[in-house]
Design an enzyme around this catalytic site. Structure first.
Site, PDB file in Angstrom:
ATOM      1  N   CYS A  53       0.824  -1.213   0.000  1.00 52.91           N
ATOM      2  CA  CYS A  53       0.000   0.000   0.000  1.00 52.91           C
ATOM      3  C   CYS A  53       0.861   1.267   0.000  1.00 52.91           C
ATOM      4  O   CYS A  53       0.374   2.343  -0.311  1.00 52.91           O
ATOM      5  CB  CYS A  53      -0.981  -0.008   1.162  1.00 52.91           C
ATOM      6  SG  CYS A  53      -0.257  -0.401   2.726  1.00 52.91           S
ATOM      7  N   ARG A  55       4.069   1.377  -1.562  1.00 57.14           N
ATOM      8  CA  ARG A  55       5.080   1.390  -2.629  1.00 57.14           C
ATOM      9  C   ARG A  55       4.723   0.432  -3.745  1.00 57.14           C
ATOM     10  O   ARG A  55       4.071  -0.589  -3.524  1.00 57.14           O
ATOM     11  CB  ARG A  55       6.461   1.054  -2.077  1.00 57.14           C
ATOM     12  CG  ARG A  55       6.617  -0.359  -1.556  1.00 57.14           C
ATOM     13  CD  ARG A  55       7.966  -0.574  -0.908  1.00 57.14           C
ATOM     14  NE  ARG A  55       8.089   0.181   0.327  1.00 57.14           N
ATOM     15  CZ  ARG A  55       8.971   1.146   0.530  1.00 57.14           C
ATOM     16  NH1 ARG A  55       9.826   1.472  -0.406  1.00 57.14           N
ATOM     17  NH2 ARG A  55       9.012   1.794   1.681  1.00 57.14           N
ATOM     18  N   HIS A 101      18.774   0.226  -1.743  1.00 51.85           N
ATOM     19  CA  HIS A 101      17.358   0.545  -1.565  1.00 51.85           C
ATOM     20  C   HIS A 101      16.577  -0.701  -1.131  1.00 51.85           C
ATOM     21  O   HIS A 101      15.780  -0.649  -0.191  1.00 51.85           O
ATOM     22  CB  HIS A 101      16.783   1.107  -2.869  1.00 51.85           C
ATOM     23  CG  HIS A 101      15.313   1.423  -2.767  1.00 51.85           C
ATOM     24  ND1 HIS A 101      14.829   2.529  -2.107  1.00 51.85           N
ATOM     25  CD2 HIS A 101      14.226   0.737  -3.204  1.00 51.85           C
ATOM     26  CE1 HIS A 101      13.505   2.534  -2.159  1.00 51.85           C
ATOM     27  NE2 HIS A 101      13.114   1.451  -2.815  1.00 51.85           N
ATOM     28  N   GLY A 191     -17.054   0.547  26.902  1.00 48.70           N
ATOM     29  CA  GLY A 191     -17.325   1.481  25.820  1.00 48.70           C
ATOM     30  C   GLY A 191     -17.196   0.789  24.472  1.00 48.70           C
ATOM     31  O   GLY A 191     -16.509  -0.250  24.364  1.00 48.70           O
TER      32      GLY A 191
END
Lengths: 360, 286
Positions: A53, A55, A101, A191
């Site tokens: 999501c 790259r 990278h 809650g």
């Protein structure tokens, strides 16, 4: 010259905002079709596609310098995205930089949440898929496999993965510091709001023994309990049954305290040995601050959790420089190992290194 | 050349390894903010082996378990604590338990080596060749090792409790085990220590019942008082009265008292150093 033949092109959350990444997101069908198209490019010897999501990246080894541009064009055409716009947000790295990278991505230091674990699995999946298609060869195989080792080394030997960075996970981590394991830990959620639900889910995903939901409107508690696979309880019973729980997640919209010092003390009287952990995520606060004075009772409110998450983020960010230094060295060594093979791709075009399964 | 080394030289080496483990842990904590884990464990393990050689040589010299003076008792207590750590410490190899154990072992071994008076008298055959009295003494001192480890887990409990209450969770605090785990380990160690010391007293009482003069009254009172105090702490903990912080503080206070009690116990043994052997001989050949 050889460095040019090994490349990565694509875009990431650093360069493309969410609305752009949505447009570039590959559906499984598009991804399959695109890879078939890549496989048909005779000058593209090896490739792997990493699509998450945050790259979309194409790693490739080509006999000439045009292959990367043609991959980029093929991707834009399939996604109906303007190639000129894509060029503005595109990353394009070659040789050692491409390897570095990949290593940074796998180690999680290029992620939106630094040090997150999911990306490592996603890179492994991308490589496994490429291997299954037969689109990797000796160069990418070596780079990915060595890359996984390097990423593991970085994740183990630096503080890049230390501490949780979301409020819900910080709460779970605190519970682990108190109880050691969650397998015998019973959770009470007061809650039915979103933040409480997220925290309850985080506890469930880490193996909490049981979850009970209580709300002033029982039908809402039952509805949420149904969705979470939990049980529901009338809100009025909370104080009387407080001693049955180990962790109490308070996220109501009540104007005053829902848990008082007297109530917590009475609960501890019934269960003196096991600690009691209150997570107060409500505003105004649900739990009387004096509760934290009781022995074996621990209370954390929203600010406390957020502060810990911030500190953990800062710790991880501080580790990035150390990680990059390690990765740079490993990327250099890896590049030295594959440079000759990469160079040979351009020279021996007649003997392709890749035997793609679909062409076999 | 190694065969020529004396028992004390081996014990100095052992103390050196424990001190190295402690120093390495300190450097790792200060520089990296984390315990040295496996390295400390390794140094402690080597120190343990070296100490075993030293105690073995001393044992051969004195003709039995080396528990004849305060020096030997401190050495044996440290060795007992390390024995337990090496068994349970592997589970906590990345926690601070190794660091604390190295600290305790360093303190006990160096202190005993640094005070020559504690080793001035080497008494031989104090158990009169009677293995039961030897077992009684060895178990008693071993229980002190167990209580030593209990004191360390109590310190870790208090640190973990402080970190959770004060919301300081980073740095070294992140290497502490969970508060519930520490509490459960504490209870188990306390139970084990009480049982071991209890068995030791039971074995010793056989001789005491047959011959009151065999045991010095001070030693008897102090030892029973230590056992009763620990047994009481265990009872209160199991009944849910002595819990959490108070339990940890109690274990620490009891260990301090137990260590202080070694002085009077040893002094009393010096005053009647041959009584035990004589009594043992009497029991063996009535």
């Amino acid at each position: 010259m050889s460095a040019e033949r090994l490349f990565v092109i694509g875009t990431t959350h650093h360069r493309a905002p969410l609305e752009v990444r949505e447009k570039l997101s590959l559906t499984p069908e598009n991804a399959a079709a695109l890879q078939t198209e890549f496989a048909g490019m005779s000058d593209l010897k090896e490739f792997a596609v990493l699509a998450t999501c945050n790259r979309v990246e194409f790693y490739g080894l080509a006999a000439n310098l045009e292959a990367a541009a043609r991959m980029s064009d093929a991707f834009c055409t399939r996604q109906k995205f303007d190639p000129i716009e894509f060029n503005k947000i595109r990353i394009s790295l070659r040789g050692r930089e491409a390897i570095q990278h990949l290593l940074e991505v796998a180690a999680g230091i290029d992620s939106q949440i630094i040090g997150e674990n999911e990306i490592f699995g996603q890179v492994k999946d991308a490589y496994a898929a490429a291997q299954a298609r037969g689109s990797t060869g000796p160069v990418l195989n070596r780079i990915f496999q060595k890359g996984f080792q390097a990423a593991k080394h970085v994740r183990t030997h630096t503080g890049i993965t230390e501490g949780q960075v979301s409020v819900a996970n910080v709460a779970v981590e605190l519970a682990l510091s108190i109880f050691g394991s969650l397998k015998d830990t019973r959770i009470l959620l007061l809650g039915t709001g979103e933040i409480g639900e997220k925290t309850a889910k985080a506890f469930q995903s880490r193996g909490a023994a049981a979850l009970t939901v209580a709300s002033r409107r029982l039908e809402r508690a039952m509805e949420l309990a149904g969705r979470l696979g939990a049980s529901a309880m009338p809100f009025e019973q909370c104080e009387a049954r407080l001693s049955e729980f180990d962790v109490v997640v308070c996220a109501t919209s009540a104007p005053g305290h829902v848990i008082t010092r007297t109530g917590a003390k009475a609960a501890m009287h019934k269960r003196p040995v096991r600690p009691l952990f209150f997570i107060d995520q409500a505003l105004p606060r649900d739990v009387d601050a004096a509760v934290s004075e009781i022995d074996n009772v621990f209370l954390y409110n929203l600010d406390d959790l957020a502060k810990i998450a911030d500190e953990n983020r800062a710790t991880r960010a501080a580790e990035v420089v150390k990680c990059r230094t390690i990765i740079a060295e490993k990327a250099h060594n890896l590049w030295m190992q594959v440079a000759a093979q990469v160079d040979a791709v351009g020279v021996v075009e007649a003997a392709p290194t890749l035997q793609r399964k679909e062409h076999a | 050349m190694l065969a020529e080394l004396t028992d004390r030289t081996w014990l100095w080496f052992a103390a050196g390894f424990y001190a190295a483990g402690f120093l390495l842990g300190t450097v790792a904590l200060l520089k990296q903010g984390r315990p040295s884990g496996v390295a400390t464990y390794g140094l402690i393990a080597i120190g343990y082996g070296v100490q075993l050689i030293g105690l073995g040589i001393r044992g051969r010299i004195v003709g039995g378990c080396p528990l004849g003076n305060q020096f030997e008792i401190f050495q044996f207590t440290a060795w007992s604590a390390i024995t337990l750590y090496l068994v349970i410490g592997f589970t906590f190899r990345n926690s601070l338990l190794g660091y604390f154990t190295a600290c305790l072992a360093t303190a006990m071994t160096l202190l005993s080596l640094a005070i020559p008076a504690w080793d001035a008298t080497q008494r031989t055959r104090i158990f009169g060749n009677n293995p039961w009295i030897e077992l009684h003494a060895a178990l008693a001192v071993f229980s002190y090792g167990v209580f030593g480890l209990l004191a360390l887990t109590s310190i870790m409990f208090l640190l973990r409790n402080y970190s959770l209450k004060a919301k300081h969770l980073g740095g070294v605090f992140s290497f502490l085990p969970s508060i519930l785990d520490l509490d459960q380990i504490g209870v188990r160690l306390l139970g084990a220590g009480v049982v071991i010391l209890g068995v030791s007293l039971a074995v010793g009482s056989v001789y005491w019942v047959r011959d009151f003069s065999a045991v010095d009254l001070t030693k008897l009172i102090v030892t029973i008082a230590v056992w009763l105090a620990y047994a009481l702490a265990l009872g209160l903990r199991l009944k849910g009265v002595l819990l959490a912080k108070r339990f940890a503080w109690s274990c620490l206070a009891l260990y301090a008292a137990a260590l202080l009690s070694l002085g009077p116990v040893d002094a009393s043994r010096n005053s009647d150093k041959n009584i035990t052997a004589q009594a043992a001989a009497k029991v063996a050949n009535p």
